[in-house]
Design a protein around this motif. Sequence first.
Motif, PDB file in Angstrom:
ATOM      1  N   ASN A   1       0.807  -1.226   0.000  1.00 47.16           N
ATOM      2  CA  ASN A   1       0.000   0.000   0.000  1.00 47.16           C
ATOM      3  C   ASN A   1       0.838   1.273   0.000  1.00 47.16           C
ATOM      4  O   ASN A   1       0.293   2.375   0.028  1.00 47.16           O
ATOM      5  CB  ASN A   1      -0.994   0.009   1.163  1.00 47.16           C
ATOM      6  N   ALA A   2       2.171   1.122  -0.068  1.00 40.17           N
ATOM      7  CA  ALA A   2       3.033   2.291  -0.277  1.00 40.17           C
ATOM      8  C   ALA A   2       3.215   2.571  -1.765  1.00 40.17           C
ATOM      9  O   ALA A   2       3.948   3.492  -2.137  1.00 40.17           O
ATOM     10  CB  ALA A   2       4.392   2.062   0.375  1.00 40.17           C
ATOM     11  N   TYR A   3       2.529   1.806  -2.604  1.00 35.52           N
ATOM     12  CA  TYR A   3       2.660   1.958  -4.057  1.00 35.52           C
ATOM     13  C   TYR A   3       2.381   3.400  -4.486  1.00 35.52           C
ATOM     14  O   TYR A   3       1.405   4.030  -4.052  1.00 35.52           O
ATOM     15  CB  TYR A   3       1.677   1.025  -4.770  1.00 35.52           C
ATOM     16  N   ALA A   4       3.242   3.905  -5.362  1.00 34.71           N
ATOM     17  CA  ALA A   4       3.042   5.237  -5.949  1.00 34.71           C
ATOM     18  C   ALA A   4       3.778   5.266  -7.278  1.00 34.71           C
ATOM     19  O   ALA A   4       4.932   4.835  -7.368  1.00 34.71           O
ATOM     20  CB  ALA A   4       3.571   6.334  -5.027  1.00 34.71           C
ATOM     21  N   SER A   5       3.119   5.756  -8.312  1.00 39.63           N
ATOM     22  CA  SER A   5       3.740   5.814  -9.633  1.00 39.63           C
ATOM     23  C   SER A   5       3.137   6.951 -10.438  1.00 39.63           C
ATOM     24  O   SER A   5       1.906   7.011 -10.614  1.00 39.63           O
ATOM     25  CB  SER A   5       3.536   4.484 -10.366  1.00 39.63           C
ATOM     26  N   ASP A   6       3.993   7.854 -10.899  1.00 38.90           N
ATOM     27  CA  ASP A   6       3.558   8.989 -11.734  1.00 38.90           C
ATOM     28  C   ASP A   6       2.390   9.740 -11.108  1.00 38.90           C
ATOM     29  O   ASP A   6       1.419  10.101 -11.787  1.00 38.90           O
ATOM     30  CB  ASP A   6       3.170   8.487 -13.135  1.00 38.90           C
ATOM     31  N   GLY A   7       2.469   9.969  -9.815  1.00 40.04           N
ATOM     32  CA  GLY A   7       1.438  10.733  -9.116  1.00 40.04           C
ATOM     33  C   GLY A   7       0.237   9.927  -8.686  1.00 40.04           C
ATOM     34  O   GLY A   7      -0.656  10.461  -8.003  1.00 40.04           O
ATOM     35  N   ALA A   8       0.156   8.661  -9.065  1.00 44.12           N
ATOM     36  CA  ALA A   8      -0.977   7.805  -8.693  1.00 44.12           C
ATOM     37  C   ALA A   8      -0.681   7.090  -7.384  1.00 44.12           C
ATOM     38  O   ALA A   8       0.444   6.646  -7.140  1.00 44.12           O
ATOM     39  CB  ALA A   8      -1.250   6.781  -9.787  1.00 44.12           C
ATOM     40  N   THR A   9      -1.689   6.960  -6.541  1.00 44.36           N
ATOM     41  CA  THR A   9      -1.559   6.278  -5.261  1.00 44.36           C
ATOM     42  C   THR A   9      -2.076   4.848  -5.370  1.00 44.36           C
ATOM     43  O   THR A   9      -2.625   4.437  -6.403  1.00 44.36           O
ATOM     44  CB  THR A   9      -2.363   7.011  -4.180  1.00 44.36           C
ATOM     45  N   PHE A  10      -1.927   4.104  -4.283  1.00 45.43           N
ATOM     46  CA  PHE A  10      -2.434   2.739  -4.273  1.00 45.43           C
ATOM     47  C   PHE A  10      -3.954   2.728  -4.399  1.00 45.43           C
ATOM     48  O   PHE A  10      -4.526   1.879  -5.091  1.00 45.43           O
ATOM     49  CB  PHE A  10      -2.000   2.033  -2.986  1.00 45.43           C
ATOM     50  N   ALA A  11      -4.632   3.682  -3.763  1.00 49.14           N
ATOM     51  CA  ALA A  11      -6.084   3.770  -3.894  1.00 49.14           C
ATOM     52  C   ALA A  11      -6.483   4.036  -5.344  1.00 49.14           C
ATOM     53  O   ALA A  11      -7.483   3.496  -5.839  1.00 49.14           O
ATOM     54  CB  ALA A  11      -6.633   4.865  -2.974  1.00 49.14           C
ATOM     55  N   ASP A  12      -5.701   4.875  -6.043  1.00 48.87           N
ATOM     56  CA  ASP A  12      -5.967   5.124  -7.471  1.00 48.87           C
ATOM     57  C   ASP A  12      -5.828   3.835  -8.278  1.00 48.87           C
ATOM     58  O   ASP A  12      -6.630   3.562  -9.184  1.00 48.87           O
ATOM     59  CB  ASP A  12      -5.002   6.174  -8.024  1.00 48.87           C
TER      60      ASP A  12
END
Length: 427
Positions: free
Chosen positions: A192-203
Amino acid sequence: MNVHDTARIAEVMGQSGYELTQDPGDADVLIVNTCSVRHKAWHKGISEIGRVCNAKKRPDVVVVAAGCVAEQEKEHWFEKMPTLDLVVGPDHYAALPELVAEVQAGRERHILATGFDRGRSEDFLFANPDKKQGPTAFVTVMKGCDERCKYCIVPSVRGPERCRPMDDIVKDVETVTAAGAREITLLGQKVNAYASDGATFADLLARLDRIPGLARLRFTSPHPKHMDPALIDAFGTLPSLCESIHLPVQSGSDHILEKMGRQYTSDFYREITAALRHRCPDMLISTDLIVGYPGETDRDFADTIALLEDVRFSGVFSFKYSPRPGTPAAQLQDDVPELEKQRRLAFVHDIIAKIEREIRATLVGRRYDVLVEGRGRNPGQFSGRLRNNQIVNFLMPSDVKLTEVGGELMEVEIIRAMPHCLEGSLV
């Protein structure tokens, strides 16, 4: 995660013409995938590779040590086991066929392939579009961990956090869903620490939820400090996101949590689980727990028991503390006697077994959709899981074949709560 890694190793080798065999005596290549998260797992990996090397009857058989223990021990493997051919860390599985070919050609002996990749798109193994999937599938979204929990060896053997581009993840989920998977579990050391190009895990969850054919979505293993409001709100909002979560806590004592470097308190953890259940009253929560951490007093252990009773976990993976080499905790005095660790672990097992029985008893008489995954424990039974991750065994008509209903959602009434599962009746 190791189950998924093993499947991907088999897939990589299969794409180069290899076939799985159930008889090690028939194998041209013997691969042992290992885990080093605890001493017991490390020891099992070492022992199994030693056994395989000693049982090597043909000089042309290639023996491979793979996984986290391979990354941890590196070239020391060859000192311990001269007949070992390859040592391959988790970031080098894609190169396995080429490395095996080098050994078979006699070009090099004792090949070491360890170290971490940069986390580029090509550093993640894509799902095979030609492979038929079972009812469930795993998809990796990130690897590595930037946390520095003082007992944990994972950053040393899995590397820093590297997140996969969202489009690649969506493509993989679309691929395995089109190939038959109904339920997807997203994987990451700190998912849940995922983040890529401004997107969060919830995204990411919201985007995956829109994929046709995806019935259920899960993820493991999250970190409590990254359970932000947007992620909590996703539960009960996204139709595919299941009402269950595995949320490691490790201890219920603030004193021990601070010594572990977990960066949250027991009250914060209680607030997160309460917020999840506010969103989904039927949410079932499981966890990881370490007993006997250096400095854990009777009072600390009592705080842990209080947390177990407050949160009422549906399952706990609990372990006695064991020092891992290179971690800060390994420098601490392991001052909880072994017998006391065993006593505390047994007490945790008793408490959790009681809570699990009580939780399963509340499900009796209710009807749920079960995702059929395989055969049950008894003749004539099929088995599957509820959205809350509880296992259900139920009878099917004798003329129904698993190939006809595997991956289907079937309505089942829960008729009995068993020690480790539920029994149901097809509606």
